[in-house]
Scaffold this motif. Structure first.
Motif, short mmCIF file in Angstrom:
data_model
loop_
_atom_site.label_atom_id
_atom_site.label_comp_id
_atom_site.label_asym_id
_atom_site.label_seq_id
_atom_site.Cartn_x
_atom_site.Cartn_y
_atom_site.Cartn_z
N PRO A 63 0.70 -1.23 -0.06
CA PRO A 63 0.00 -0.06 0.00
C PRO A 63 0.89 1.38 0.06
O PRO A 63 1.71 1.14 0.58
N THR A 64 0.41 2.24 -0.84
CA THR A 64 1.33 3.33 -0.95
C THR A 64 0.54 4.62 -0.24
O THR A 64 1.01 5.77 0.15
N VAL A 65 -0.80 4.61 -0.36
CA VAL A 65 -1.63 5.64 0.40
C VAL A 65 -2.40 5.19 1.57
O VAL A 65 -3.06 4.07 1.38
N ILE A 76 -3.91 10.24 -4.46
CA ILE A 76 -4.01 9.05 -5.20
C ILE A 76 -4.19 9.57 -6.79
O ILE A 76 -3.75 8.72 -7.54
N ASP A 77 -4.96 10.64 -6.98
CA ASP A 77 -5.10 10.99 -8.38
C ASP A 77 -3.54 11.22 -8.90
O ASP A 77 -3.28 10.59 -10.13
N GLU A 78 -2.70 11.91 -8.32
CA GLU A 78 -1.12 12.09 -8.72
C GLU A 78 -0.61 10.67 -8.96
O GLU A 78 0.34 10.70 -9.83
N TYR A 79 -0.76 9.82 -8.11
CA TYR A 79 0.01 8.45 -7.95
C TYR A 79 -0.43 7.67 -9.19
O TYR A 79 0.30 7.16 -9.80
N VAL A 100 -2.60 1.75 -7.83
CA VAL A 100 -2.73 2.19 -6.61
C VAL A 100 -3.17 1.30 -5.58
O VAL A 100 -4.22 0.93 -5.95
N LYS A 101 -2.27 1.07 -4.58
CA LYS A 101 -3.08 0.31 -3.29
C LYS A 101 -3.13 0.96 -2.38
O LYS A 101 -2.15 1.88 -1.89
N CYS A 102 -4.29 1.00 -1.46
CA CYS A 102 -4.51 2.02 -0.69
C CYS A 102 -5.11 0.89 0.64
O CYS A 102 -5.46 0.14 0.50
N PHE A 130 -7.46 -1.66 -0.79
CA PHE A 130 -8.28 -1.49 -2.15
C PHE A 130 -7.25 -1.16 -2.97
O PHE A 130 -6.41 -0.62 -2.73
N VAL A 131 -7.53 -1.50 -4.43
CA VAL A 131 -6.70 -1.16 -5.47
C VAL A 131 -7.51 -0.42 -6.62
O VAL A 131 -8.58 -0.92 -6.93
N LEU A 132 -7.03 0.56 -7.18
CA LEU A 132 -7.51 1.40 -8.20
C LEU A 132 -6.52 1.53 -9.42
O LEU A 132 -5.38 1.41 -9.16
#
Length: 97
Positions: free
Chosen positions: A19-21, A36-39, A46-48, A81-83
């Motif tokens: 997870p990065t965020v 999240i948008d920038e990542y 991205v995984k949060c 969660f992942v986006l």
């Protein structure tokens, strides 16, 4: 919209990343959404992680963020969660699905 095969491939790729965020007790703030948008623009996936102090549901939070920033829901397990969002610039695309 992602197909089942594409979502499956992204899920397998997400297993290898950490997870990065992190979303804390403040909840879903503008700063969190912006990061999240920038990542996503830089890395496409991205995984949060939702910290225990936050009273948020991972799936609902993920769907809300995806709707706001134009990303795709990949998966939600527990408090993570992942986006995914494909990079707009073809030269910056890192993930082939």
């Amino acid at each position: 919209m992602l197909t089942g095969k594409q979502r499956s491939k992204l899920r397998s790729m997400a297993n290898t990343i950490s997870p990065t965020v992190s979303i804390g007790k403040s909840g879903l703030t503008g700063t969190v959404i912006k990061s999240i948008d920038e990542y996503l623009e830089a890395h496409e996936m991205v995984k949060c992680n939702i910290l225990e102090g936050a009273k948020l549901d991972a799936k609902e939070t993920c769907n809300q963020i995806a709707e706001e920033i134009g990303a795709e829901f990949v998966q939600a397990i527990g408090r993570r969660f992942v986006l995914y969002r494909q990079a707009t610039d073809p030269d910056k695309r890192k993930i082939e699905i």
